[in-house]
Design a protein around this motif. Structure first.
Motif, PDB file in Angstrom:
ATOM      1  N   VAL A  38       0.596  -0.888   0.292  1.00 24.32           N
ATOM      2  CA  VAL A  38      -0.228  -0.281  -0.251  1.00 24.32           C
ATOM      3  C   VAL A  38       0.620   0.949  -0.252  1.00 24.32           C
ATOM      4  CG1 VAL A  38      -1.633   1.384   1.045  1.00 24.32           C
ATOM      5  CG2 VAL A  38      -2.539  -0.693   1.182  1.00 24.32           C
ATOM      6  N   ASN A  39       0.196   2.141  -0.835  1.00 29.95           N
ATOM      7  CA  ASN A  39       1.266   3.609  -0.867  1.00 29.95           C
ATOM      8  C   ASN A  39      -0.371   4.718  -0.387  1.00 29.95           C
ATOM      9  OD1 ASN A  39       1.495   6.153  -1.693  1.00 29.95           O
ATOM     10  ND2 ASN A  39       3.228   5.289  -1.252  1.00 29.95           N
ATOM     11  N   ALA A  40      -0.211   5.442   0.594  1.00 31.61           N
ATOM     12  CA  ALA A  40      -1.512   5.886   0.704  1.00 31.61           C
ATOM     13  C   ALA A  40      -1.025   7.600   0.884  1.00 31.61           C
ATOM     14  CB  ALA A  40      -1.935   5.982   2.018  1.00 31.61           C
ATOM     15  N   LYS A  41      -0.109   8.366   0.829  1.00 30.44           N
ATOM     16  CA  LYS A  41       0.178   9.073   0.305  1.00 30.44           C
ATOM     17  C   LYS A  41      -0.360  10.337   0.312  1.00 30.44           C
ATOM     18  CE  LYS A  41       4.273  12.440  -1.323  1.00 30.44           C
ATOM     19  NZ  LYS A  41       5.391  12.486  -1.695  1.00 30.44           N
ATOM     20  N   ARG A 100     -10.993   4.108   4.048  1.00 28.25           N
ATOM     21  CA  ARG A 100     -10.050   4.743   3.295  1.00 28.25           C
ATOM     22  C   ARG A 100      -9.223   4.258   1.783  1.00 28.25           C
ATOM     23  NH1 ARG A 100     -11.170   9.325   5.640  1.00 28.25           N
ATOM     24  NH2 ARG A 100     -10.661   9.232   7.849  1.00 28.25           N
ATOM     25  N   SER A 101      -9.714   5.040   1.043  1.00 20.05           N
ATOM     26  CA  SER A 101      -9.433   4.267  -1.247  1.00 20.05           C
ATOM     27  C   SER A 101      -7.386   4.553  -0.872  1.00 20.05           C
ATOM     28  CB  SER A 101     -10.079   5.112  -1.677  1.00 20.05           C
ATOM     29  OG  SER A 101     -11.504   4.847  -1.686  1.00 20.05           O
ATOM     30  N   VAL A 102      -6.703   3.585  -0.809  1.00 19.26           N
ATOM     31  CA  VAL A 102      -5.226   3.440  -1.110  1.00 19.26           C
ATOM     32  C   VAL A 102      -4.762   2.966  -2.463  1.00 19.26           C
ATOM     33  CG1 VAL A 102      -5.301   3.734   1.675  1.00 19.26           C
ATOM     34  CG2 VAL A 102      -4.995   1.288  -0.138  1.00 19.26           C
ATOM     35  N   ASN A 103      -4.016   3.001  -2.690  1.00 13.85           N
ATOM     36  CA  ASN A 103      -3.253   3.237  -4.019  1.00 13.85           C
ATOM     37  C   ASN A 103      -2.063   1.577  -3.361  1.00 13.85           C
ATOM     38  OD1 ASN A 103      -3.352   5.029  -5.980  1.00 13.85           O
ATOM     39  ND2 ASN A 103      -1.935   6.046  -4.256  1.00 13.85           N
ATOM     40  N   ASP A 106       7.150   4.422  -1.993  1.00 14.29           N
ATOM     41  CA  ASP A 106       7.587   3.411  -1.219  1.00 14.29           C
ATOM     42  C   ASP A 106       5.432   2.643  -0.859  1.00 14.29           C
ATOM     43  OD1 ASP A 106      10.032   2.655  -2.383  1.00 14.29           O
ATOM     44  OD2 ASP A 106      10.573   3.290  -0.364  1.00 14.29           O
ATOM     45  N   TYR A 107       6.504   1.170  -1.743  1.00 20.33           N
ATOM     46  CA  TYR A 107       4.452   0.206  -1.110  1.00 20.33           C
ATOM     47  C   TYR A 107       5.072  -0.023  -0.063  1.00 20.33           C
ATOM     48  CZ  TYR A 107       1.840   1.606  -5.357  1.00 20.33           C
ATOM     49  OH  TYR A 107       1.100   2.623  -6.047  1.00 20.33           O
ATOM     50  N   VAL A 108       3.971  -0.592   1.010  1.00 20.93           N
ATOM     51  CA  VAL A 108       4.904  -1.050   2.561  1.00 20.93           C
ATOM     52  C   VAL A 108       3.086  -2.060   2.153  1.00 20.93           C
ATOM     53  CG1 VAL A 108       4.974  -0.754   4.873  1.00 20.93           C
ATOM     54  CG2 VAL A 108       5.359   1.223   3.641  1.00 20.93           C
ATOM     55  N   PHE A 152       1.642   7.712   6.001  1.00 15.83           N
ATOM     56  CA  PHE A 152       2.653   7.871   5.256  1.00 15.83           C
ATOM     57  C   PHE A 152       2.289   9.127   5.425  1.00 15.83           C
ATOM     58  CE2 PHE A 152       0.563   4.194   4.120  1.00 15.83           C
ATOM     59  CZ  PHE A 152       1.326   3.121   3.097  1.00 15.83           C
ATOM     60  N   GLU A 153       4.043   9.241   5.320  1.00 16.89           N
ATOM     61  CA  GLU A 153       3.604  11.392   5.467  1.00 16.89           C
ATOM     62  C   GLU A 153       4.083  11.861   3.956  1.00 16.89           C
ATOM     63  OE1 GLU A 153       6.132  12.224   9.294  1.00 16.89           O
ATOM     64  OE2 GLU A 153       5.767  10.500   9.912  1.00 16.89           O
ATOM     65  N   SER A 154       4.572  13.294   3.972  1.00 21.23           N
ATOM     66  CA  SER A 154       4.571  13.707   2.691  1.00 21.23           C
ATOM     67  C   SER A 154       6.265  13.561   1.857  1.00 21.23           C
ATOM     68  CB  SER A 154       4.301  15.427   3.040  1.00 21.23           C
ATOM     69  OG  SER A 154       5.940  15.687   3.506  1.00 21.23           O
ATOM     70  N   ASN A 155       6.944  13.033   3.397  1.00 19.82           N
ATOM     71  CA  ASN A 155       8.128  13.012   2.505  1.00 19.82           C
ATOM     72  C   ASN A 155       9.226  11.145   3.377  1.00 19.82           C
ATOM     73  OD1 ASN A 155       8.348  13.443   5.394  1.00 19.82           O
ATOM     74  ND2 ASN A 155      10.241  15.104   4.804  1.00 19.82           N
ATOM     75  N   LYS A 156       8.131  10.666   3.873  1.00 19.81           N
ATOM     76  CA  LYS A 156       8.836   9.760   4.429  1.00 19.81           C
ATOM     77  C   LYS A 156       7.278   8.310   4.776  1.00 19.81           C
ATOM     78  CE  LYS A 156       8.955  11.931   9.559  1.00 19.81           C
ATOM     79  NZ  LYS A 156       9.666  11.756   9.980  1.00 19.81           N
TER      80      LYS A 156
END
Lengths: 165, 230
Positions: B52-55, B99-102, B167-169, B190-194
């Motif tokens: 998942v990536n949810a930035k 929540r919709s996530v990638n 990244d995806y986790v 998922f923060e803006s830079n990390k």
């Protein structure tokens, strides 16, 4: 007619509300574009022309689908978890009681996290204990003076004493 | 380390012989990629990996995201969880919001149905007879790699698990539980830079007849796998 080679993603949308349910990359089998048999869902092909947001999660979060003109449009982030975009009024609507229940739960969390200040055996001074008591009272009275907030974050929360921050 | 599958040359009949010296080898492929608050993997006989990536997603940078697997309908559900307190009780709860996530789903090759309309490119079976690799079983034009593995008990709440916010986790380390007097919640933030890890536990304790709330932070108890599409 969309050339199948141009399909980047496939979106499934709610035909009644216009909400985007999911977006996925085509696999071996590509569903037909258009309404589902029961008329509640619609498949929409996404090409380079209507891929308005490359971050697909944000596409779902911030965009809606108009079943009349068959186009996506941007509405931004919902103000709270109960909000739904109304196609008829072009505005967000939500259950105010459900949102108030959320605010109460968050209020209770703040009270619980300050419970320790009212224990007898702490390092707080008498004035700090009184300051914490004032803060807790403000939290308890919070919901009596709310002015129709749009979210938990929009509430004017009492400022906690420095030793609680 | 032994080879998984090794091509050892052609025999007298001109057929190439393949030896599987590490029984049970299975390759993994990307079966699905997209975004949504849930994803169903209808053909899964065992739980697939979900990355998942949810930035940028609401609450993903504060409460974090968890993935919950429902084995009966073969579906992953994605949520953010807020820690709240029931009125007039001694219980803290995790309130989940969809929540919709990638995401992308990685499945072992014996789980992905190959495209029967395509000719063989290459198919390898391991010594168990399972398909270890089938080039027709890459249903989308994406593969993945694992740039980083975070071992168990190496990060605490708020600590970074990746400096690349794209990244995806893999989400099997995330979970939640609501028990009668408290909660347990581990998520990926998922923060803006990390990307960071969050693990918290809270419960009401009875001290001399009165209930007081206490919270603790938890380190990661299982491996966290970082993935990237390419």
């Amino acid at each position: 007619m969309t050339d199948i080679q141009n399909i980047r993603y496939i979106a499934e949308v709610d035909e009644v509300t216009g909400r985007i349910i999911q977006i996925f990359q085509p696999t071996h089998t590509i569903p037909n574009e258009g309404l589902s048999e029961d008329g509640t869902r619609r498949i929409v092909y996404i090409t380079a022309l209507n891929l308005h947001e490359p971050n697909l999660a944000l596409f779902i979060q911030n965009w809606w689908f108009n079943p009349t003109n068959l186009e996506f449009f941007e509405v931004g982030e919902a103000p709270n978890r109960h909000a739904t975009w109304s196609l008829s009024s072009s505005s967000w609507t939500w259950d105010a009681d459900a949102l108030l229940a959320d605010i109460r739960l968050h209020r209770n969390a703040r009270i619980a996290r300050s419970d320790w200040t009212q224990l007898g055996d702490t390092s707080l001074t008498d004035s700090q204990v009184a300051e914490a008591r004032t803060y807790r009272t403000a939290l308890r009275n919070l919901t009596t003076n709310l002015d129709n907030p749009s979210s938990v974050e929009a509430v004017s929360w009492p400022t906690p004493p420095s030793f609680l921050q | 380390m032994a080879f998984g599958v090794e091509v050892i040359g052609n025999d007298a009949a001109g057929t190439f012989t393949v030896a599987d010296t590490d029984r049970g080898l299975l390759g993994y492929g990307v079966a699905l990629q997209g975004a949504g608050s849930s994803v169903t993997i209808s053909n899964a006989s065992k739980q697939p990996l979900v990355f998942v990536n949810a930035k940028g997603v609401t609450a993903a940078n504060t409460d974090g995201i968890i993935a919950v697997w429902n084995n009966s309908n073969k579906t992953y559900y994605f949520y953010s969880g807020a820690i709240v307190y029931e009125p007039n009780s001694t219980d803290a709860d995790v309130v989940l919001t969809a929540r919709s996530v990638n995401y992308f789903i990685a499945q072992s090759m014996d789980e992905i149905s190959p495209d029967g309309t395509q000719g063989y490119g290459i198919q390898l079976k391991n010594a168990n007879g399972d398909v270890a690799l089938d080039s027709r079983s890459f249903p989308i034009a994406e593969t993945f790699y694992l740039p980083r593995i975070v071992p168990p008990r190496t990060v605490e709440t708020g600590q970074r698990i990746s400096s690349d916010s794209t990244d995806y986790v893999e989400m099997s380390h995330t979970s939640y539980d609501d028990f009668s007097t408290g909660y347990y919640y581990t998520s990926t933030v998922f923060e803006s830079n990390k990307i960071t890890y969050r693990g918290t536990f809270g419960a009401y304790l009875n001290i001399l007849g009165a209930y007081y709330f206490t919270e603790a932070e938890l380190e990661n108890l299982s491996t966290i796998i970082i993935g990237q599409l390419r």
